[in-house]
Motif scaffolding. Structure first.
Motif, mmCIF file in Angstrom:
data_model
loop_
_atom_site.group_PDB
_atom_site.id
_atom_site.type_symbol
_atom_site.label_atom_id
_atom_site.label_comp_id
_atom_site.label_asym_id
_atom_site.label_seq_id
_atom_site.Cartn_x
_atom_site.Cartn_y
_atom_site.Cartn_z
ATOM 1 N N PRO A 44 0.813 -1.229 0.000
ATOM 2 C CA PRO A 44 0.000 0.000 0.000
ATOM 3 C C PRO A 44 0.847 1.280 0.000
ATOM 4 O O PRO A 44 0.541 2.228 -0.723
ATOM 5 C CB PRO A 44 -0.843 -0.109 1.272
ATOM 6 N N VAL A 45 1.916 1.291 0.786
ATOM 7 C CA VAL A 45 2.777 2.476 0.848
ATOM 8 C C VAL A 45 3.482 2.669 -0.488
ATOM 9 O O VAL A 45 3.526 3.783 -1.033
ATOM 10 C CB VAL A 45 3.794 2.373 2.006
ATOM 11 N N PHE A 46 4.015 1.599 -1.049
ATOM 12 C CA PHE A 46 4.698 1.700 -2.339
ATOM 13 C C PHE A 46 3.735 2.183 -3.421
ATOM 14 O O PHE A 46 4.079 3.038 -4.232
ATOM 15 C CB PHE A 46 5.313 0.356 -2.742
ATOM 16 N N TYR A 47 2.541 1.622 -3.425
ATOM 17 C CA TYR A 47 1.578 2.005 -4.452
ATOM 18 C C TYR A 47 1.233 3.488 -4.326
ATOM 19 O O TYR A 47 1.258 4.223 -5.316
ATOM 20 C CB TYR A 47 0.312 1.156 -4.365
ATOM 21 N N LEU A 48 0.916 3.939 -3.119
ATOM 22 C CA LEU A 48 0.549 5.341 -2.929
ATOM 23 C C LEU A 48 1.704 6.277 -3.272
ATOM 24 O O LEU A 48 1.499 7.318 -3.904
ATOM 25 C CB LEU A 48 0.059 5.579 -1.499
ATOM 26 N N LEU A 49 2.920 5.907 -2.879
ATOM 27 C CA LEU A 49 4.068 6.760 -3.204
ATOM 28 C C LEU A 49 4.408 6.696 -4.695
ATOM 29 O O LEU A 49 4.993 7.640 -5.233
ATOM 30 C CB LEU A 49 5.283 6.389 -2.356
#
Length: 165
Positions: A44-49
């Motif tokens: 989720p963090v990678f996708y959002l960033l």
């Protein structure tokens, strides 16, 4: 029919957790087989960033629907691995902005094709069975139901009051 299937909604959480653990283990195995330092829990963090140059921990927490402490702990873990870095927001000195490091950007470039392959493979698997095609809409429907109802009180209302004489 196995035990879990026979118990229906009584073990819904256990079945979902088991399925999630199995799925995430397979995803982690894919990254490992490709020699990429990445864990499915970071997705989720990678996708959002990947879609935003930087985000605050609060924004990450809200968009991933996890607590601020949980988001903060994940960001600290990624900082310790030199995958993300934080900087103080120029508009609000209390806010920490999270962005990829060069290492994080390199990992992102390695995993983007894997995400596409995972999505394509899962779509093919789901399309092979009419019932499986209903999985994501059904999960969304249940999430919406839980958000808009008070399940615990609903169950309590169905219980017979116990008399304490």
């Amino acid at each position: 029919m196995n035990l879990y299937q026979s118990l229906g909604y009584l073990v819904l959480g256990s079945r979902l957790r088991r399925m999630s653990e199995t799925f995430l283990a397979e995803i982690n195995r894919i990254y490992q087989n490709e020699g990429i330092e990445f864990e499915a829990s970071w997705f989720p963090v990678f996708y959002l960033l990947s879609k935003n140059e930087s985000l605050s921990i609060k924004e990450l927490s809200e968009q991933t629907e996890v607590s601020h402490p949980a988001a903060s702990q994940l960001i600290t873990n990624l900082k310790n691995k030199n995958i993300v870095e934080t900087s103080v927001c120029t508009d609000d000195g209390r806010r920490q902005l999270v962005q990829f490091t060069l290492k994080g950007k390199a990992i992102l470039n390695q995993i983007l094709p894997i995400w596409e392959a995972i999505n394509n493979s899962m779509t093919e698997l789901a399309e092979s069975d009419a019932t499986a095609m209903q999985l994501l809409p059904a999960i969304s429907a249940m999430e919406n139901i839980f958000r808009s109802s008070d399940f615990a009180n609903s169950v309590s209302g169905k219980l017979n009051p116990v008399s304490h004489e």
